[in-house]
Design a protein around this motif. Structure first.
Motif, short mmCIF file in Angstrom:
data_model
loop_
_atom_site.label_atom_id
_atom_site.label_comp_id
_atom_site.label_asym_id
_atom_site.label_seq_id
_atom_site.Cartn_x
_atom_site.Cartn_y
_atom_site.Cartn_z
N ARG A 141 5.94 -3.62 -0.74
CA ARG A 141 5.76 -2.95 -2.03
C ARG A 141 5.53 -3.99 -3.12
NH1 ARG A 141 8.10 -0.68 -6.67
NH2 ARG A 141 7.61 1.53 -6.95
N ARG A 151 -3.99 4.07 3.41
CA ARG A 151 -2.88 3.60 4.24
C ARG A 151 -3.29 2.36 5.02
NH1 ARG A 151 -0.78 3.47 9.21
NH2 ARG A 151 1.45 3.84 9.49
N LEU A 173 5.06 0.42 1.79
CA LEU A 173 5.03 1.85 1.49
C LEU A 173 4.36 2.57 2.65
CD1 LEU A 173 3.93 1.58 -2.24
CD2 LEU A 173 6.19 2.20 -1.41
N SER A 174 5.01 3.60 3.17
CA SER A 174 4.47 4.30 4.32
C SER A 174 3.60 5.49 3.95
CB SER A 174 5.61 4.77 5.23
OG SER A 174 6.47 5.66 4.53
N GLU A 175 3.70 5.95 2.70
CA GLU A 175 2.94 7.12 2.27
C GLU A 175 1.99 6.73 1.14
OE1 GLU A 175 2.95 10.14 3.47
OE2 GLU A 175 4.56 9.87 4.94
N VAL A 176 0.75 7.20 1.23
CA VAL A 176 -0.22 6.89 0.18
C VAL A 176 0.20 7.53 -1.14
CG1 VAL A 176 -2.63 7.16 -0.55
CG2 VAL A 176 -2.10 6.55 1.81
N ALA A 177 0.85 8.70 -1.08
CA ALA A 177 1.34 9.33 -2.31
C ALA A 177 2.30 8.41 -3.05
CB ALA A 177 2.01 10.67 -1.99
N ASP A 178 3.19 7.75 -2.32
CA ASP A 178 4.11 6.79 -2.94
C ASP A 178 3.34 5.59 -3.50
OD1 ASP A 178 6.22 8.41 -2.19
OD2 ASP A 178 6.61 7.30 -0.34
N ASP A 218 -2.82 18.30 7.40
CA ASP A 218 -3.65 17.25 6.81
C ASP A 218 -3.97 17.56 5.35
OD1 ASP A 218 -5.00 14.81 7.02
OD2 ASP A 218 -6.90 15.78 7.52
N GLN A 220 -0.98 16.90 3.20
CA GLN A 220 -0.86 15.46 2.97
C GLN A 220 -1.83 15.01 1.88
OE1 GLN A 220 1.27 13.35 3.87
NE2 GLN A 220 0.38 11.31 3.91
N ARG A 254 -0.53 16.04 -1.53
CA ARG A 254 0.53 15.14 -2.02
C ARG A 254 -0.07 13.89 -2.66
NH1 ARG A 254 3.32 17.19 2.55
NH2 ARG A 254 2.50 15.60 3.94
N LYS A 255 -1.11 13.35 -2.03
CA LYS A 255 -1.76 12.15 -2.58
C LYS A 255 -2.40 12.44 -3.93
CE LYS A 255 -4.28 11.29 1.16
NZ LYS A 255 -5.18 10.61 2.14
#
Length: 286
Positions: A77, A99, A109-114, A145, A148, A151-152
């Motif tokens: 991060r 990602r 960071l494992s999520e693109v939204a994060d 999908d 997901q 969320r992004k």
């Protein structure tokens, strides 16, 4: 019909000759007045350096805004945000947040939204994310999908650039499902003019893109990478774009593979305006 908003993707050059070619490519496609150029990102070692050098050089020299690809893979991060800070300092205002294919780094960071939310703590970047009309290969199903993707986008991305596809129905069904799920941001179709049919089959198999059966018939008997294949690729891309535009699509993202003449010819045949009135007709490069 209103001219669509265009964007073009390049990959970083690895040799001085490829770099000279890249700048010729940029000059050619600048005439189409795109909204931005994007530059793919190698997350590791020397590939990362090539990517960053290309982004910063283009930011300084281009008349068109540059979007830097950035992957969560290969970064903690802290290192990701440090690079985002560097982008901000160099005047890069657009990012394509991904990602990445490499394994995630411990502390990353494992999520693109994060990732999108974290990038906005550095600057008010114009962020694009990826979308998959045929469903991401690792997604459980289309509905998962799309959630997901939502969320992004809800995290602060302005648009989604799709994986390339070859049949308009693939994108239109995906767009309908996304709208039904409450997605309001722009979904920008990714267009890949076929340049070498054998290579397109190969990397389509790796990335989960379907090559239609009719393409095999169309390209049967042609030589891989030949002028004939390029001309067929242009015709198919023009037909795809026309059908998408007829369905209200007003943005197109081209994967140029650093072969701009194909993309330029597609735009020419679509009747898209140049930056100034008269330009010589450009022949397809080998």
């Amino acid at each position: 019909m209103t001219s669509p908003i265009l964007s073009f993707e390049f990959f970083p050059p690895k040799t001085p000759r490829m770099e000279r070619t890249l700048w010729r490519n940029i000059g050619q496609l600048e005439m189409l007045k795109p909204a931005f150029f994007s530059v793919t990102y190698g997350a590791l070692g020397s590939e990362r350096d090539h990517s960053l050098d290309t982004v910063f050089n283009m930011q300084r020299e281009c008349q068109v805004p540059v979007a830097a690809h950035l992957t969560a893979a290969g970064h903690t991060r802290e290192s990701l945000l440090a690079l985002a800070t560097r982008f901000k300092e160099q005047g890069v205002q657009r990012i394509v947040a991904l990602r990445g294919d490499a394994d995630l780094t411990e502390g990353g960071l494992s999520e693109v939204a994060d990732m999108v939310q974290a990038l906005h703590t550095i600057a008010d970047f114009d962020i694009s994310v990826a979308a998959y009309p045929e469903t991401h290969p690792k997604a459980a199903n289309l509905a998962a999908d799309i959630q997901q993707l939502k969320r992004k986008l809800d995290a602060g991305a302005k648009r989604a650039l799709t994986q390339y596809f070859f049949e308009p129905e693939m994108f239109l069904r995906f767009r309908d499902a996304a709208v039904k799920a409450g997605i309001q941001q722009s979904l920008v179709p990714g267009i890949l003019p076929v340049h070498d049919f054998d290579k397109v089959i190969s990397f389509s198999a790796r990335c989960g893109a379907t090559v239609p059966n009719r393409f095999h018939s169309i390209f049967e008997g042609t030589v891989a990478g030949s002028q004939e294949q390029k001309k067929l690729g242009i015709e198919l891309a023009v037909d795809l774009c026309e059908k998408l535009m007829a369905e209200g699509v007003n943005q197109l993202h081209f994967y140029t593979l650093n072969i701009p003449s194909l993309t330029f010819e597609v735009a020419h045949q679509l009747g898209l305006p140049l930056a100034w009135d008269e330009q010589p007709h450009l022949k397809i490069a080998a």
